[in-house]
Design an enzyme around this catalytic site. Structure first.
Site, short mmCIF file in Angstrom:
data_model
loop_
_atom_site.label_atom_id
_atom_site.label_comp_id
_atom_site.label_asym_id
_atom_site.label_seq_id
_atom_site.Cartn_x
_atom_site.Cartn_y
_atom_site.Cartn_z
N LYS A 70 0.85 -1.21 0.00
CA LYS A 70 0.00 0.00 0.00
C LYS A 70 0.87 1.25 0.00
O LYS A 70 0.64 2.18 -0.78
CB LYS A 70 -0.89 -0.01 1.24
CG LYS A 70 -1.46 1.35 1.63
CD LYS A 70 -2.39 1.31 2.81
CE LYS A 70 -1.72 1.54 4.12
NZ LYS A 70 -1.46 2.94 4.46
N ASN A 71 1.92 1.25 0.87
CA ASN A 71 2.69 2.48 1.08
C ASN A 71 3.69 2.77 -0.02
O ASN A 71 4.41 3.76 0.04
CB ASN A 71 3.34 2.48 2.46
CG ASN A 71 2.28 2.59 3.55
OD1 ASN A 71 1.12 2.90 3.26
ND2 ASN A 71 2.66 2.32 4.77
N CYS A 105 -5.20 8.32 8.95
CA CYS A 105 -5.21 7.79 10.32
C CYS A 105 -5.04 8.93 11.32
O CYS A 105 -4.32 9.87 11.07
CB CYS A 105 -4.03 6.85 10.53
SG CYS A 105 -4.19 5.36 9.61
N ARG A 142 0.01 14.84 12.85
CA ARG A 142 0.66 14.40 11.60
C ARG A 142 0.92 15.66 10.80
O ARG A 142 0.07 16.13 10.07
CB ARG A 142 -0.25 13.42 10.86
CG ARG A 142 -0.65 12.23 11.73
CD ARG A 142 -0.04 10.92 11.44
NE ARG A 142 0.41 10.64 10.13
CZ ARG A 142 -0.04 9.60 9.42
NH1 ARG A 142 -1.06 8.90 9.90
NH2 ARG A 142 0.47 9.29 8.28
N ASP A 187 4.64 0.49 12.02
CA ASP A 187 3.40 -0.12 11.53
C ASP A 187 3.21 -1.55 12.00
O ASP A 187 2.15 -2.14 11.76
CB ASP A 187 3.35 -0.08 10.00
CG ASP A 187 3.20 1.33 9.48
OD1 ASP A 187 3.39 1.55 8.28
OD2 ASP A 187 2.90 2.22 10.31
N ARG A 235 -8.82 -0.30 4.74
CA ARG A 235 -7.97 0.71 4.07
C ARG A 235 -6.65 0.10 3.62
O ARG A 235 -6.07 0.54 2.63
CB ARG A 235 -7.69 1.88 5.02
CG ARG A 235 -8.89 2.75 5.31
CD ARG A 235 -8.48 3.99 6.08
NE ARG A 235 -7.31 4.57 5.45
CZ ARG A 235 -6.34 5.19 6.13
NH1 ARG A 235 -6.41 5.28 7.43
NH2 ARG A 235 -5.30 5.70 5.50
C1 EPZ Z 1 4.17 6.82 6.19
O1 EPZ Z 1 3.45 7.87 6.82
C2 EPZ Z 1 3.23 5.63 6.14
N1 EPZ Z 1 2.04 5.98 5.37
C3 EPZ Z 1 2.83 5.23 7.55
O2 EPZ Z 1 2.03 4.03 7.45
C4 EPZ Z 1 4.11 4.89 8.33
O3 EPZ Z 1 3.75 4.59 9.66
C5 EPZ Z 1 5.06 6.08 8.30
O4 EPZ Z 1 5.34 6.45 6.93
C6 EPZ Z 1 6.38 5.77 8.99
O5 EPZ Z 1 6.98 4.67 8.41
C7 EPZ Z 1 2.10 5.96 4.00
O6 EPZ Z 1 3.13 5.71 3.43
C8 EPZ Z 1 0.82 6.27 3.30
P1 EPZ Z 1 6.35 10.23 8.22
P2 EPZ Z 1 4.04 9.37 6.80
O7 EPZ Z 1 6.28 11.42 7.33
O8 EPZ Z 1 4.66 9.65 5.50
C9 EPZ Z 1 6.21 13.53 11.66
C10 EPZ Z 1 0.12 2.71 7.74
O9 EPZ Z 1 -0.41 2.18 8.72
N2 EPZ Z 1 6.30 14.50 10.55
O10 EPZ Z 1 7.60 9.43 8.27
O11 EPZ Z 1 2.98 10.28 7.30
C11 EPZ Z 1 4.83 12.92 11.68
O12 EPZ Z 1 3.96 13.75 12.44
C12 EPZ Z 1 0.65 4.12 7.84
O13 EPZ Z 1 0.27 2.15 6.62
C13 EPZ Z 1 6.39 15.85 10.85
O14 EPZ Z 1 6.42 16.25 12.01
O15 EPZ Z 1 5.17 9.23 7.93
C14 EPZ Z 1 5.06 11.60 12.34
O16 EPZ Z 1 5.06 11.77 13.76
C15 EPZ Z 1 0.46 4.70 9.24
N3 EPZ Z 1 6.42 16.74 9.84
C16 EPZ Z 1 6.47 11.21 11.91
O17 EPZ Z 1 7.09 12.43 11.44
C17 EPZ Z 1 6.38 16.34 8.51
O18 EPZ Z 1 6.42 17.21 7.62
C18 EPZ Z 1 6.48 10.17 10.81
O19 EPZ Z 1 5.93 10.75 9.69
C19 EPZ Z 1 6.29 14.96 8.24
C20 EPZ Z 1 6.26 14.06 9.27
#
Ligand code: EPZ
Length: 419
Positions: free
Chosen positions: A11-12, A106, A111, A295, A387
């Protein structure tokens, strides 16, 4: 749980490949696409931008991308899917502007998308945003040196997608290294993008003037695989999973061995997990790849609730990802929250009752808990699971799990009465 199961496309990765397809006019085909709600939502986002998406063949998306794309997405579409924020990079990169509703997805704590926007601004985009929209415009993005304070997956992807058509060289330091990003880089390279450093935390992109449509198979979903691997270890099972590279799950599989399961196989023979005689407690710390994947954290909480001893699970990626604790305690698990640590004491017998899924992975983990709980467990709000997992109940049943999708709405009064 016994038997063999093919793992679906990730998915990701697949979600972001749809966004990447926007970068080139013409017909792009993506295969091994998982049949999940998020992919249908992403197809609708692409359609709204002017792309003809033919998803009539299961597992395949054929995208006919026009010369000119629309550059705005409506709230109702984007609220369903946080990942849709990654259309920002391609739209600004190719159409010089984008206006998106703020994404939903989610609820895992705050986020933000500040790192996405700061990176685009460094590349010359004019970024403005309000409580429910974000807008970025730029005649032509220019390459820039971008240092990510946190190895954000989404920010790495958005900036990659913006940089491939920018003027000059972009360097993304402290880039995320998840396998799904490697898949995106391979996809972009097949379109003609010039990217170095795949798999490392330093990506160097030399912008080109135009990209071409392509044909790509999505890599196997390591998180779906990890979910079934936990199901096997939890239930004294012997399960073989094909279509996924165990290398992408290395640390989670090492933790499973530490917990007493035996793990063997490779990407060609398939990943085989056999449960040990008992489960042993251990500590887990979630971190960006190659650290332990956040995850799989809820699924491991369920596993460790059945392990002998005291385990410590530390969540470093999301600040709101222990929402499952109340539900697991209601089933009988003994888990105490201390800051961003969950202390799990086991084994504790679980007894079935009605619980509620709060997000995708927590929902899947509650179903796994139901597999080992005494009696019947009902998981309300299963749409969260849809989802990211195609036919989760059917696939667990194929391995011997006694799981069915109850189409009748769960008696929510019962849920409301839960402590
Ligand atoms: C991706 O989310 C995945 N989703 C998530 O999977 C996964 O948990 C996550 O990466 C970490 O591996 C998809 O790919 C669609 P991040 P993403 O940007 O891109 C903070 C699932 O269950 N952050 O690495 O949103 C953010 O708040 C989902 O499949 C900022 O502060 O993850 C979070 O606490 C859940 N500012 C942390 O970093 C930003 O600009 C991780 O976010 C971006 C992120």
């Amino acid at each position: 749980m016994r038997g063999s199961l093919p793992i679906n496309g990730a998915k990701n990765s697949a979600l972001k490949l749809v966004a990447a397809a926007l970068l080139a006019e013409g017909r792009t085909t993506i295969t091994n696409v998982p049949d999940i709600a998020d992919m249908h939502a992403m197809a609708d986002v692409a359609r709204h931008l002017g792309v003809n998406v033919d998803a009539s063949v299961p597992g395949t998306f054929v995208l006919d991308v026009p010369g000119e794309l629309h550059t705005a997405t409506p709230p109702e579409l984007v609220q369903r899917l946080r990942a849709s924020i990654v259309v920002l990079g391609p739209l600004v990169g190719r159409q010089r502007r984008a206006r998106l509703a703020m994404p939903g997805g989610c609820n895992l704590g705050s986020r933000n998308i500040d790192l996405h926007l700061a990176g685009l601004a460094r590349m010359g985009a004019e970024v403005t945003y309000g409580p429910d929209y974000v807008e970025a415009t730029c005649e032509r993005l220019s390459g820039a040196n971008i240092e990510l304070p946190f190895a954000s997956v989404g920010a790495t992807e958005n900036l990659l997608l913006a940089a491939v058509l920018a003027q000059g060289r972009t360097r993304i330091s402290n880039a995320a290294r998840e396998p799904e990003i490697g898949d995106l880089v391979a996809f972009l390279q097949s379109m003609g993008a010039r990217i170095q450093g795949t798999g490392t935390s330093e990506l160097v992109i030399d912008g080109v003037d135009q990209l071409s449509p392509t044909h790509h198979a999505v890599l196997g979903d390591r998180i779906e695989a990890g979910t079934f691997v936990v199901a096997a270890a939890l239930t004294g099972g012997d399960v073989t999973l094909t279509g996924v590279d165990p290398e992408h799950l290395r640390l989670a599989l090492e933790k499973l061995r530490d917990a007493g399961a035996s793990v063997s196989g490779d990407a060609t023979t398939g990943l085989r997990v056999r449960a040990g005689d008992e489960l042993r407690a251990l500590d887990v710390v979630t971190l960006p790849y190659p650290g332990f994947p956040t995850d799989l954290q809820p699924q491991f909480l369920v596993l460790l609730s059945q392990a002998r001893g005291t385990s410590m699970v530390t969540e470093n990626v999301f600040d709101g990802r222990f929402s499952i604790l109340g539900e697991l305690s209601a089933l009988g698990a003994e888990i105490d929250l201390e800051g961003h640590h969950a202390v799990v004491r086991g084994p504790r017998p679980l007894s079935g009752r009605t619980v509620t899924a709060s997000d995708l992975r927590a929902g899947a983990a509650l179903v796994l808990a139901g597999l080992v709980a005494e009696g019947e467990t009902r998981v309300a709000e299963p749409h969260h699971i849809d989802r990211g997992y195609a036919d989760f109940a059917g696939r667990l049943r194929a391995l011997g799990g006694d799981v069915e999708r109850a189409d009748v709405p769960v008696d929510l009064e019962d849920v409301a009465a839960a402590p």
